[in-house]
Motif scaffolding. Structure first.
Motif, PDB file in Angstrom:
ATOM      1  N   GLY A 190      62.240 -43.621  20.682  1.00 15.97           N
ATOM      2  CA  GLY A 190      61.471 -42.421  20.390  1.00 15.97           C
ATOM      3  C   GLY A 190      61.615 -41.371  21.477  1.00 15.97           C
ATOM      4  N   VAL A 191      61.229 -40.168  21.162  1.00 19.69           N
ATOM      5  CA  VAL A 191      61.276 -39.070  22.122  1.00 19.69           C
ATOM      6  C   VAL A 191      59.996 -38.243  21.978  1.00 19.69           C
ATOM      7  CG1 VAL A 191      62.478 -37.528  20.516  1.00 19.69           C
ATOM      8  CG2 VAL A 191      62.625 -37.118  22.977  1.00 19.69           C
ATOM      9  N   ASN A 192      59.474 -37.773  23.118  1.00 15.71           N
ATOM     10  CA  ASN A 192      58.306 -36.900  23.138  1.00 15.71           C
ATOM     11  C   ASN A 192      58.651 -35.644  23.921  1.00 15.71           C
ATOM     12  OD1 ASN A 192      56.035 -38.630  21.934  1.00 15.71           O
ATOM     13  ND2 ASN A 192      56.909 -39.986  23.490  1.00 15.71           N
ATOM     14  N   ALA A 193      58.250 -34.500  23.392  1.00 16.79           N
ATOM     15  CA  ALA A 193      58.546 -33.227  24.053  1.00 16.79           C
ATOM     16  C   ALA A 193      57.268 -32.405  24.156  1.00 16.79           C
ATOM     17  CB  ALA A 193      59.602 -32.454  23.269  1.00 16.79           C
ATOM     18  N   PHE A 227      63.939 -29.056  20.650  1.00 11.81           N
ATOM     19  CA  PHE A 227      64.073 -30.185  21.573  1.00 11.81           C
ATOM     20  C   PHE A 227      65.132 -31.146  21.046  1.00 11.81           C
ATOM     21  CE2 PHE A 227      61.000 -31.662  18.502  1.00 11.81           C
ATOM     22  CZ  PHE A 227      61.241 -33.026  18.369  1.00 11.81           C
ATOM     23  N   GLU A 228      65.670 -31.962  21.939  1.00 13.29           N
ATOM     24  CA  GLU A 228      66.799 -32.843  21.631  1.00 13.29           C
ATOM     25  C   GLU A 228      66.323 -34.266  21.347  1.00 13.29           C
ATOM     26  OE1 GLU A 228      69.952 -31.719  21.537  1.00 13.29           O
ATOM     27  OE2 GLU A 228      69.367 -29.694  22.156  1.00 13.29           O
ATOM     28  N   TRP A 229      67.026 -34.915  20.402  1.00  8.77           N
ATOM     29  CA  TRP A 229      66.800 -36.339  20.153  1.00  8.77           C
ATOM     30  C   TRP A 229      68.103 -36.974  19.687  1.00  8.77           C
ATOM     31  CZ3 TRP A 229      64.856 -39.296  15.432  1.00  8.77           C
ATOM     32  CH2 TRP A 229      64.539 -40.620  15.782  1.00  8.77           C
ATOM     33  N   SER A 238      57.064 -35.192  18.625  1.00  8.89           N
ATOM     34  CA  SER A 238      57.582 -36.549  18.844  1.00  8.89           C
ATOM     35  C   SER A 238      58.338 -37.023  17.617  1.00  8.89           C
ATOM     36  CB  SER A 238      56.444 -37.522  19.172  1.00  8.89           C
ATOM     37  OG  SER A 238      55.569 -37.672  18.080  1.00  8.89           O
ATOM     38  N   TRP A 239      59.452 -37.697  17.866  1.00 13.49           N
ATOM     39  CA  TRP A 239      60.212 -38.417  16.851  1.00 13.49           C
ATOM     40  C   TRP A 239      60.174 -39.891  17.234  1.00 13.49           C
ATOM     41  CZ3 TRP A 239      62.089 -37.747  12.154  1.00 13.49           C
ATOM     42  CH2 TRP A 239      62.420 -36.466  11.692  1.00 13.49           C
ATOM     43  N   ASN A 240      59.834 -40.740  16.288  1.00 16.05           N
ATOM     44  CA  ASN A 240      59.814 -42.180  16.531  1.00 16.05           C
ATOM     45  C   ASN A 240      60.511 -42.907  15.390  1.00 16.05           C
ATOM     46  OD1 ASN A 240      58.046 -42.544  19.033  1.00 16.05           O
ATOM     47  ND2 ASN A 240      56.770 -41.216  17.760  1.00 16.05           N
ATOM     48  N   SER A 300      69.330 -31.843  17.575  1.00 13.87           N
ATOM     49  CA  SER A 300      68.207 -31.058  18.083  1.00 13.87           C
ATOM     50  C   SER A 300      67.372 -30.577  16.897  1.00 13.87           C
ATOM     51  CB  SER A 300      68.701 -29.871  18.909  1.00 13.87           C
ATOM     52  OG  SER A 300      69.478 -28.991  18.119  1.00 13.87           O
TER      53      SER A 300
END
Length: 228
Positions: free
Chosen positions: A164-167, A204-206, A154-156, A210
């Motif tokens: 934010g993004v969760n993978a 993963f992409e954010w 996760s990036w927040n 990536s």
């Protein structure tokens, strides 16, 4: 007097021979431990790793120059089941296991604006085992096979412009290791084992970038098995 001495010597020799024979019979009566058979058990231990997150610019695929090391670690517990077959001093087997326990770590960057988190909650494997028996109740072995896990990243950001993004990334990799196992009783064995697991690279992409990781885990474990 001579007859008394001769009788004493004869009786002593007979007693010595009978005692030696009884000892031989006692040793012969103790069965050798055989590793052949089905077994189930439990294990627990500690896992640690060293990983790195590397950033790539999505439109071009070029590395941006940003990378950061992190080291997920933590304890775990689990179950295993397997089958051994013994050929004289050689033991061949197959085993499957599942471990549950969180290994996690993360970092912040850019003055605390962005936060990265990586974690693993479980790992399973199916492996072959090959071992030797220096004594009938001691098994020294190596093991290797396929490993499986679900990695969570996760990036927040504290900035509302960057949601934010969760993978969740399911991965299949490989694992190798070795250990020793001792027969405590005719049905209970105890083991100590080290394993290394490699799950290749994940990405993963954010936003417009990536992030690539290469998760690799070391585990030290101990366990107890019940043999059937």
């Amino acid at each position: 007097m001579h007859r008394l001495l001769a009788g004493f010597v004869s009786a002593n020799l007979f007693f010595s021979a009978a005692t030696a024979k009884a000892a031989d019979l006692s040793l012969d009566a103790a069965p050798m431990f055989n590793w052949t058979g089905l077994y189930v058990g439990v294990q627990g231990g500690y896992q640690w790793s060293k990983d790195r997150s590397t950033e790539f610019f999505t439109p071009t695929g070029a590395a941006t120059g940003f990378s950061q090391d992190f080291q997920p670690d933590g304890g775990f517990g689990g179950v295993h089941v397997g089958y051994n077959y013994q050929f004289d001093w050689l033991v061949l087997g197959i085993e499957g296991d599942a471990d549950f326990g969180r290994a996690s770590d993360g970092f912040t960057c850019c003055g605390g604006i962005f936060t990265f988190d990586a974690r693993k909650n479980w790992e399973a494997s199916i492996r072959g085992r090959i071992g030797v028996t220096p004594t009938d109740r001691l098994l020294l072995y190596v093991t290797g096979g396929a490993a499986f896990t679900d990695l969570k990243y996760s990036w927040n950001s504290i900035e509302p412009l960057f949601p934010g993004v969760n993978a969740n990334v399911f991965k299949t990799g490989w694992t190798v290791g070795g250990g020793g196992e001792v027969a405590v009783t005719d049905r209970v064995t105890a083991r100590l084992e080290y394993r290394y697991s490699d799950f290749g690279t994940t990405r993963f992409e954010w936003i417009d970038g990536s992030y690539e990781q290469h998760p690799r885990f070391h585990t030290a474990r101990t366990g107890v098995s019940l043999k059937f």
